[in-house]
Write an enzyme that holds these catalytic residues in place. Structure first.
Site, PDB file in Angstrom:
ATOM      1  N   HIS A  97      12.052  -4.837  -8.796  1.00 14.40           N
ATOM      2  CA  HIS A  97      12.850  -5.147  -9.986  1.00 14.40           C
ATOM      3  C   HIS A  97      13.730  -6.378  -9.762  1.00 14.40           C
ATOM      4  O   HIS A  97      13.987  -6.783  -8.625  1.00 14.40           O
ATOM      5  CB  HIS A  97      13.719  -3.948 -10.377  1.00 14.40           C
ATOM      6  CG  HIS A  97      14.744  -3.585  -9.328  1.00 14.40           C
ATOM      7  ND1 HIS A  97      15.909  -4.298  -9.156  1.00 14.40           N
ATOM      8  CD2 HIS A  97      14.748  -2.613  -8.405  1.00 14.40           C
ATOM      9  CE1 HIS A  97      16.604  -3.767  -8.169  1.00 14.40           C
ATOM     10  NE2 HIS A  97      15.908  -2.736  -7.680  1.00 14.40           N
ATOM     11  N   GLU A 103      13.485   4.709  -6.236  1.00 21.86           N
ATOM     12  CA  GLU A 103      14.086   4.317  -4.970  1.00 21.86           C
ATOM     13  C   GLU A 103      14.501   5.561  -4.196  1.00 21.86           C
ATOM     14  O   GLU A 103      14.557   6.667  -4.764  1.00 21.86           O
ATOM     15  CB  GLU A 103      15.303   3.412  -5.224  1.00 21.86           C
ATOM     16  CG  GLU A 103      15.969   2.858  -3.985  1.00 21.86           C
ATOM     17  CD  GLU A 103      15.060   2.008  -3.111  1.00 21.86           C
ATOM     18  OE1 GLU A 103      14.130   2.578  -2.475  1.00 21.86           O
ATOM     19  OE2 GLU A 103      15.274   0.791  -3.019  1.00 21.86           O
TER      20      GLU A 103
END
Length: 174
Positions: free
Chosen positions: A9, A87
């Protein structure tokens, strides 16, 4: 053979502040949005069959910026958000500052590396089985992208070079 493009990202406000985000949503900075646009431009001529994304906001926002560019060039892939690409869950240290000055001990309630590797194996097996001979884009997070690569290469996470925001790496899955 399936081609898997891993995309981290774009930069977040939390990255700038050295905050351990883990499963926090995260907010892209203007620079992060620009990074996502640059990544999208480098991918625009590829024909993706599917775009997979972490369900955390910073990854979804990055994915949406990339999809805008892909669609503008006639590529309209299917989309799937998955927790497999999240994550690492840092547990009780989530939200703490990690800037080289503040020492953080990984708590017992954090997701283990073993569990992350297991998630990575499940993800890679899912992509292989679900998208054989396809071109797949996966939008995820720094440590998770490294973990996926470590499992793919059969090495430790620390043996995989860190990815900068909006960096793309390519894996060939057979």
């Amino acid at each position: 053979m399936t081609t898997l493009y891993l995309l981290r990202h774009g930069e977040t406000e939390e990255n700038v502040k050295h905050i351990l985000q883990g499963c926090m949503p995260g907010t892209l900075t203007e620079k992060g949005r620009e990074q996502a646009k640059e990544a999208a431009l480098s991918l625009k001529d590829l024909n993706f069959d599917v775009v997979l994304s972490s369900d955390l906001k910073r990854a979804v926002d990055t994915m949406e910026i990339v999809l805008e560019e892909l669609k503008a060039h006639g590529n309209i892939p299917s989309i799937l958000q998955t927790k497999l690409l999240r994550e690492r869950d840092w547990g009780s240290v989530t939200g703490m500052v990690v800037d080289g000055v503040h020492k953080i001990v990984i708590p017992n309630d954090a997701e283990s590396v073993k569990t992350m590797k297991h998630r990575s194996r499940i993800f890679l097996d899912f992509v292989r089985k679900t998208y054989p001979n396809k071109t797949v884009l996966a939008v995820s997070h720094g440590l998770m992208c490294r973990c996926i690569q470590a499992v793919y290469r059969n090495v430790e996470i620390q043996d995989v070079e860190k990815m900068v925001n909006a960096e793309i790496r390519i894996l060939q899955l057979d």
